[in-house]
Each structure stands twice: as C-alpha cells, then as structure tokens.
Scaffold this motif. Sequence first.
Motif, short mmCIF file in Angstrom:
data_model
loop_
_atom_site.label_atom_id
_atom_site.label_comp_id
_atom_site.label_asym_id
_atom_site.label_seq_id
_atom_site.Cartn_x
_atom_site.Cartn_y
_atom_site.Cartn_z
N TRP A 249 0.81 -1.21 0.00
CA TRP A 249 0.00 0.00 0.00
C TRP A 249 0.84 1.27 0.00
O TRP A 249 0.39 2.32 -0.45
CB TRP A 249 -0.95 0.01 1.20
N HIS A 250 2.07 1.16 0.47
CA HIS A 250 2.92 2.35 0.54
C HIS A 250 4.04 2.33 -0.50
O HIS A 250 4.88 3.23 -0.52
CB HIS A 250 3.52 2.49 1.95
N GLY A 251 4.04 1.34 -1.38
CA GLY A 251 5.02 1.30 -2.45
C GLY A 251 6.44 1.22 -1.96
O GLY A 251 7.35 1.81 -2.56
N ASP A 252 6.67 0.48 -0.88
CA ASP A 252 8.01 0.42 -0.30
C ASP A 252 8.16 -0.90 0.44
O ASP A 252 7.26 -1.73 0.47
CB ASP A 252 8.24 1.60 0.65
N THR A 253 9.30 -1.09 1.07
CA THR A 253 9.54 -2.28 1.89
C THR A 253 10.00 -1.85 3.27
O THR A 253 10.56 -0.76 3.45
CB THR A 253 10.61 -3.19 1.27
N ALA A 254 9.74 -2.69 4.25
CA ALA A 254 10.20 -2.46 5.61
C ALA A 254 10.67 -3.79 6.18
O ALA A 254 10.05 -4.84 5.96
CB ALA A 254 9.09 -1.87 6.48
N ASP A 255 11.78 -3.77 6.90
CA ASP A 255 12.30 -4.99 7.51
C ASP A 255 11.42 -5.40 8.69
O ASP A 255 10.81 -4.56 9.37
CB ASP A 255 13.73 -4.77 8.01
N LEU A 256 11.39 -6.70 8.94
CA LEU A 256 10.79 -7.23 10.15
C LEU A 256 11.93 -7.68 11.05
O LEU A 256 12.60 -8.68 10.79
CB LEU A 256 9.85 -8.40 9.84
N LEU A 257 12.19 -6.91 12.11
CA LEU A 257 13.27 -7.21 13.04
C LEU A 257 12.73 -8.09 14.16
O LEU A 257 11.62 -7.88 14.65
CB LEU A 257 13.82 -5.92 13.64
N THR A 258 13.51 -9.08 14.58
CA THR A 258 13.08 -9.95 15.66
C THR A 258 14.16 -10.03 16.72
O THR A 258 15.36 -9.99 16.42
CB THR A 258 12.76 -11.36 15.14
N PHE A 259 13.72 -10.16 17.99
CA PHE A 259 14.65 -10.15 19.12
C PHE A 259 14.27 -11.24 20.12
O PHE A 259 13.09 -11.54 20.31
CB PHE A 259 14.62 -8.78 19.81
N PRO A 260 15.27 -11.81 20.78
CA PRO A 260 14.98 -12.85 21.78
C PRO A 260 14.30 -12.28 23.01
O PRO A 260 14.43 -11.09 23.33
CB PRO A 260 16.38 -13.40 22.12
N THR A 261 13.58 -13.14 23.71
CA THR A 261 12.80 -12.74 24.88
C THR A 261 13.67 -12.04 25.92
O THR A 261 13.28 -11.02 26.50
CB THR A 261 12.13 -13.97 25.51
N GLU A 262 14.88 -12.60 26.16
CA GLU A 262 15.72 -12.03 27.21
C GLU A 262 16.14 -10.60 26.92
O GLU A 262 16.33 -9.80 27.84
CB GLU A 262 16.95 -12.91 27.45
N GLU A 263 16.30 -10.24 25.64
CA GLU A 263 16.64 -8.86 25.30
C GLU A 263 15.48 -7.92 25.59
O GLU A 263 15.65 -6.83 26.15
CB GLU A 263 17.05 -8.74 23.84
N LEU A 264 14.27 -8.33 25.18
CA LEU A 264 13.11 -7.47 25.39
C LEU A 264 12.79 -7.34 26.88
O LEU A 264 12.30 -6.30 27.33
CB LEU A 264 11.90 -8.02 24.64
N ALA A 265 13.08 -8.39 27.66
CA ALA A 265 12.79 -8.35 29.09
C ALA A 265 13.61 -7.30 29.82
O ALA A 265 13.23 -6.84 30.91
CB ALA A 265 13.03 -9.73 29.71
N GLU A 266 14.75 -6.89 29.25
CA GLU A 266 15.63 -5.92 29.90
C GLU A 266 15.26 -4.47 29.59
O GLU A 266 15.85 -3.55 30.16
CB GLU A 266 17.07 -6.17 29.45
N ILE A 267 14.31 -4.26 28.69
CA ILE A 267 13.97 -2.90 28.25
C ILE A 267 12.83 -2.35 29.09
O ILE A 267 11.75 -2.96 29.18
CB ILE A 267 13.61 -2.90 26.75
#
Length: 418
Positions: A249-267
């Motif tokens: 719909w926006h005529g572009d691309t975007a990355d899908l970044l993924t992170f492990p649970t332990e990294e997100l738990a520290e934020i």
Amino acid sequence: MIGVFAGPADRGDAADLAGLLGPDAVVPDGPVKIAASNLWSRLDAAVFFLDAGSVVRLIAPLVRGKDSDPAVVCVDRRFAVALAGDAAALTRQVADALNLAPVVTGGPSVDSVLDDLAEQLDARVEGDVAACVEAIEAGEKVVLRNPLSFPLPALPPNVVADGENATWVIVVDDRAAAAKKNVLRIVPRTLVVGVGSTRGASATSIGAALSELDAQGGLDLRAIKAFATLDAKADEPGIVDAVEDWGFWHGDTADLLTFPTEELAEIGVPNPSSVVRNSMGTASVAEAAALRGARQIGGGAPVELAAEKFKRDKVTVAAARVLPRGRLALVGLGPGPAEERTPRAEAEIRRAAFVVGTPEAIEAVTPILRSGTEIRHGGATELAASGAAVAFVAFGAGPTLDLPVNADVIVVPGVGDG
C-alpha cells in the motif's frame, strides 16, 4: 561511481581525469554506448569525451527520471558542459582539471534541493512540489516547519522558520496531518513499529491495529522504517503478511526485526504486563520491540516511544521514533585546487546549512555553496551537537576536531589524502 567514457583517441585523457576525480571514478573498457548502457543504473555521475549532441542521443534511451539518473557532463572541444542532472559542481571540477571553459546554466535548482532533502531524510513527499518550487523561485515567502529538528541543508533566504502571509508551508514531520492546500509535507522514515499478537492473528486484524497508530497515535504510517517483534513470532503468518501489505500500500519495503525474549525483558517500558511476562517471559512485546528496533536502526541516535501500545482484536502495537541529531562532515579539500575535491566532498559541502573553516578554505568552496548557507570560522562541533547540518572544510589531509557526542560524523578526505 563516476563513469568516464571515451573512445580510443581520448582514453589517455579519460584515465588522467579519472585519477583526478578520485577512487570512485572508472574508465570502462569497450565501446562507449555499450559500456554506458551496462553501467547506467550504478552511476552517480558520467563524463563523456564526446560532443553534446552525441551524448544526448546516447543517453536518451537510458534516462528514467531525475531521482535515479546520474549527473552527466560532456567534454566537447574547449568546453566542459553540464548536460543533465545536478552536474554543476562536477562540470567545474572537470573544466579545472582539463583547462576547459565550464558551461553551466545555473546553480542547483530549488527542486533539486527538495529532492536532496527528501533523499537525505529517507522521506516521502506529499503535495504539489512543482507549485511549491515555483513559489520559492519567484521569491515568495515560504514557511518551513521542522518540529523534530531534523538537520536540514541550506535553503533560499525566502524560506523562513515562521511568520504570516506565506504562500506555501513546508512541514518536515513523521506525524499524521490532514492534507491541506499549499502545504508540502516531507515525511521522514523514523518509526519502528513493535507488534505482538496471539497465535493465528490475521494480517487484517494486525493492519487494523496499525491504523490506530494513525487514528489515535497521530503518526503517519508512511514514516515506518521497520517492524519488530519477538523471535518466536518471526514466522507468524499474520505478522509477515501485514508487513508485506504495508509495503504494497505504501510502495516500499520495511524490515521485520526480531529479538529474543531475554533482550526485550531488559527494556524498560511505560506499560508492562504481568500477564505477558507470565506467558512470554517478558513484560512487554510491542513497546519493548519497538524501542529495541529503533536503537538498532538508529546506530547510536537517541530514541523515544512515539506511541504507547494499542490493543485491538488480540493484537498489540506500539511505535518508537529514532530522534534526529546533528550531522558533521569533515571534508578534506586536498592540496588546494578544485580538482583535488571529490564529488562526494562537494556534495557534503552543498548539503550543509553551515560551512566552517578558515577564510582561505571558505573562499575555495564559495562557488559551490547553496544560497542561504551560513559561513562560520569556528564552532563546528557546537553547531552539530545542537542539531545542525555542518561541513567543516580544510586543506590537506582534512580537518580533525573533538567530535560532538550527539551528531553523526562523516569523514570525506580529498584526493591524495591518506
């Protein structure tokens, strides 16, 4: 890459010129027409040792648009001619190197400045660009609003920060706004959207949740640079399809970044959930993933949560913003003559709002400065740290400074510098 194209009789001169233009310049083998066709999509600039008419006929089938075509210069008898694109600086450089007369129809046009601005900010543009450009070139008052303080290049003096009775308004912002007459919106891609969902959530439901970032969060969805989620959600069909739908719909691309649970738990996040912690091992997915993704793509720039989490149909989304910071280009001018400046060095000088250096260095670059550029003889680091776009110029191996903490620093040596 700069392609220097010549027939057999001129290949020696072409090789000499390429040596002066720097390591980005190449002299392709084979017939000029075939070589230019093969390299065209990879070129930033092209110099042809051919008459202007022949070059026009040669490049006519290759040109696609000013956003993608290289600058074109032709060496024609006693002249170096700026033939296409933003070729003024390169034309003067070629003319100086070969002792020719430069033929340049004028400085950079306003539309090229706006094009450069959109490219520098990785931005989308909404509005009647041609009409806005016409107003600026006619000397009419145009107001520029830059609420997030992006580092902008020099703009004509009739483009001002505030005031009344402006015929046009230019807004540089990643936040949503209704389209208005005589408003040109430049939307930088600054946002990372964090996504959390239950297993099996559809792309439609995720897309509906994304729309809340616009409707309730006040963000322009064209400003999305990437999406982010848990590693465990990397192959979730609904999330993957929703990212692809956004690109469609926006005529572009975007990355899908993924992170492990332990990294997100520290934020740290403003809205942790004990339910999510018990089920996923982290108190947040959407907010934490958005912040973690923004830090990754920001390369050290500060980030903030632009929209706290929204829940809809078992989907949670949030958005983080990569905040702009100043830009400092350390530009070496080589031993002194204009031919010792690389095209990249001249591009950095022309994209700066402030050019800083000794009086001698400033005098050497004055012919290529854009209208509205401010000249200073000191304070480069302070200006960059305050958020400005700055070029610090010096002869020889280039300037060295105590680098500012909050600025992107680019080093551009001159030809012959180590």
